[in-house]
Write a protein that holds these residues in place. Sequence first.
Motif, PDB file in Angstrom:
ATOM      1  N   MET A   1       1.192   5.894   2.650  1.00  0.00           N
ATOM      2  CA  MET A   1       1.229   7.219   3.240  1.00  0.00           C
ATOM      3  C   MET A   1       1.100   8.271   2.136  1.00  0.00           C
ATOM      4  O   MET A   1       1.851   8.258   1.189  1.00  0.00           O
ATOM      5  CB  MET A   1       2.537   7.404   3.998  1.00  0.00           C
ATOM      6  CG  MET A   1       2.685   8.818   4.562  1.00  0.00           C
ATOM      7  SD  MET A   1       4.288   9.110   5.348  1.00  0.00           S
ATOM      8  CE  MET A   1       4.028   8.274   6.894  1.00  0.00           C
ATOM      9  N   ALA A  34      -7.505   8.546   0.731  1.00  0.00           N
ATOM     10  CA  ALA A  34      -7.004   8.100  -0.575  1.00  0.00           C
ATOM     11  C   ALA A  34      -7.103   9.194  -1.632  1.00  0.00           C
ATOM     12  O   ALA A  34      -6.791   8.964  -2.783  1.00  0.00           O
ATOM     13  CB  ALA A  34      -7.792   6.869  -1.032  1.00  0.00           C
ATOM     14  N   TYR A 293      -5.768   3.757  -9.571  1.00  0.00           N
ATOM     15  CA  TYR A 293      -4.527   3.153  -9.073  1.00  0.00           C
ATOM     16  C   TYR A 293      -3.689   2.602 -10.219  1.00  0.00           C
ATOM     17  O   TYR A 293      -2.457   2.666 -10.185  1.00  0.00           O
ATOM     18  CB  TYR A 293      -4.831   2.053  -8.052  1.00  0.00           C
ATOM     19  CG  TYR A 293      -5.348   2.582  -6.733  1.00  0.00           C
ATOM     20  CD1 TYR A 293      -4.703   3.623  -6.073  1.00  0.00           C
ATOM     21  CD2 TYR A 293      -6.488   2.043  -6.134  1.00  0.00           C
ATOM     22  CE1 TYR A 293      -5.176   4.114  -4.867  1.00  0.00           C
ATOM     23  CE2 TYR A 293      -6.968   2.525  -4.926  1.00  0.00           C
ATOM     24  CZ  TYR A 293      -6.308   3.561  -4.286  1.00  0.00           C
ATOM     25  OH  TYR A 293      -6.768   4.048  -3.087  1.00  0.00           O
ATOM     26  N   ASP A 306       3.701   6.876  -1.886  1.00  0.00           N
ATOM     27  CA  ASP A 306       2.338   6.330  -1.852  1.00  0.00           C
ATOM     28  C   ASP A 306       2.218   4.979  -2.561  1.00  0.00           C
ATOM     29  O   ASP A 306       1.253   4.255  -2.352  1.00  0.00           O
ATOM     30  CB  ASP A 306       1.354   7.294  -2.543  1.00  0.00           C
ATOM     31  CG  ASP A 306       1.288   8.644  -1.860  1.00  0.00           C
ATOM     32  OD1 ASP A 306       1.776   8.742  -0.731  1.00  0.00           O
ATOM     33  OD2 ASP A 306       0.758   9.583  -2.467  1.00  0.00           O
ATOM     34  N   GLU A 309       1.423   1.507  -0.813  1.00  0.00           N
ATOM     35  CA  GLU A 309       0.077   1.486  -0.234  1.00  0.00           C
ATOM     36  C   GLU A 309      -0.981   1.356  -1.332  1.00  0.00           C
ATOM     37  O   GLU A 309      -1.975   0.630  -1.183  1.00  0.00           O
ATOM     38  CB  GLU A 309      -0.142   2.758   0.584  1.00  0.00           C
ATOM     39  CG  GLU A 309      -1.543   2.911   1.170  1.00  0.00           C
ATOM     40  CD  GLU A 309      -1.959   1.800   2.120  1.00  0.00           C
ATOM     41  OE1 GLU A 309      -3.176   1.663   2.339  1.00  0.00           O
ATOM     42  OE2 GLU A 309      -1.095   1.053   2.620  1.00  0.00           O
ATOM     43  N   ARG A 312      -1.027  -2.218  -2.389  1.00  0.00           N
ATOM     44  CA  ARG A 312      -1.680  -3.056  -1.375  1.00  0.00           C
ATOM     45  C   ARG A 312      -3.201  -2.933  -1.478  1.00  0.00           C
ATOM     46  O   ARG A 312      -3.921  -3.933  -1.396  1.00  0.00           O
ATOM     47  CB  ARG A 312      -1.199  -2.621   0.021  1.00  0.00           C
ATOM     48  CG  ARG A 312      -1.638  -3.551   1.147  1.00  0.00           C
ATOM     49  CD  ARG A 312      -1.364  -2.936   2.506  1.00  0.00           C
ATOM     50  NE  ARG A 312      -2.191  -1.777   2.767  1.00  0.00           N
ATOM     51  CZ  ARG A 312      -3.476  -1.837   3.116  1.00  0.00           C
ATOM     52  NH1 ARG A 312      -4.097  -3.012   3.215  1.00  0.00           N
ATOM     53  NH2 ARG A 312      -4.166  -0.739   3.348  1.00  0.00           N
ATOM     54  N   GLN A 313      -3.683  -1.701  -1.661  1.00  0.00           N
ATOM     55  CA  GLN A 313      -5.135  -1.499  -1.771  1.00  0.00           C
ATOM     56  C   GLN A 313      -5.683  -2.142  -3.051  1.00  0.00           C
ATOM     57  O   GLN A 313      -6.785  -2.690  -3.053  1.00  0.00           O
ATOM     58  CB  GLN A 313      -5.463  -0.005  -1.732  1.00  0.00           C
ATOM     59  CG  GLN A 313      -5.235   0.604  -0.365  1.00  0.00           C
ATOM     60  CD  GLN A 313      -5.629   2.066  -0.284  1.00  0.00           C
ATOM     61  OE1 GLN A 313      -6.270   2.611  -1.180  1.00  0.00           O
ATOM     62  NE2 GLN A 313      -5.255   2.725   0.794  1.00  0.00           N
TER      63      GLN A 313
END
Length: 336
Positions: A1, A34, A293, A306, A309, A312-313
Amino acid sequence: MLEKHPLSDPLIISCLNANYGIEVATLTFLPLGADLEASLYKAQATTQASYFVKLKRGHHHNISVVIVQLLQMAGIQQIIPPVKTIHGQLTQHIEDFTLIVYPFIEGRDGFSRNLTDNQWLQLGEALRQLHEIDVPPSIRNRVRHELYSPRWREAVRSLYTHIETEFADEMALKLSKFMRKNILAIHRLVDRAEQLGQKLQKQSAKFVLCHSDIHAGNVLLDEDDKIYIVDWDEPIMAPKERDLMFMGGGVGNVWNNPHEEKLFYNGYGKTEVNTAMLAYYRHERIVEDIAIYGKELLLTTARGKDRPEMYRQFIGMFEPRGVVDIAFKTDEGLVV
């Protein structure tokens, strides 16, 4: 999120009322996308009309609305033109942010729903139209041009020493372990992107107007089988493969089905695709995501909500039939 920007809801509501004549009944934050520099909202007006509100940090991002205007003039149907202010402006500044308002289209993006056969054809036709637009010099000069820059490759290389650290932060520790485990693949991605980029830099490919980030999350599907291409923040003059790399590229672990790719090209029409260019862009895109990231998860803890997430990405890129698999497969047999 994704987290909100530090602008209060009353300030945004006041801006919409004063500059757009929109009386807002409710303003809802949307945890989408993103882009760490953008915040998205749905504004429900007292008239029952709904608006999509985008806040982007800085005052230099209005190229997106200029491009959408150009596409509208070219007759491309798969776009959502912005709502103008009461003074006829396409954007509005609010403190250190640019605010853009669009009609709110009820629909779902390509991550949450598969495109129908007809929607794949529409997407192909729309991208062909985009790539054939004659961009006026006044706009062309404001759009960035492909430079095959080593920026992201250097950013990933700068992370190599950090992944040996024993982090106290749980998410940073998980990511550093994951990166160590997959370091050969990461080295291969970075080094191959560099090889291909240096080779392609010496070639004189035709540059066309590209969206540059045409993955499933930026394709909105409505209930009437129509598609809309959204998020024109980063247009680029580049070889057409800059956009075509997403078709069959597997970003977000979707769009990795050969049948879908075939349908897209049925809509796009006959064209010669440069496989080395496709391989370069698929490698480089992953390198960019690793850099962004990796930096956010290893070197800062600022965006707390965030982080899971992002993690995970990140690991999702290395899953079977994910972007890494597809990039390496695109590169198979290439002598460059």
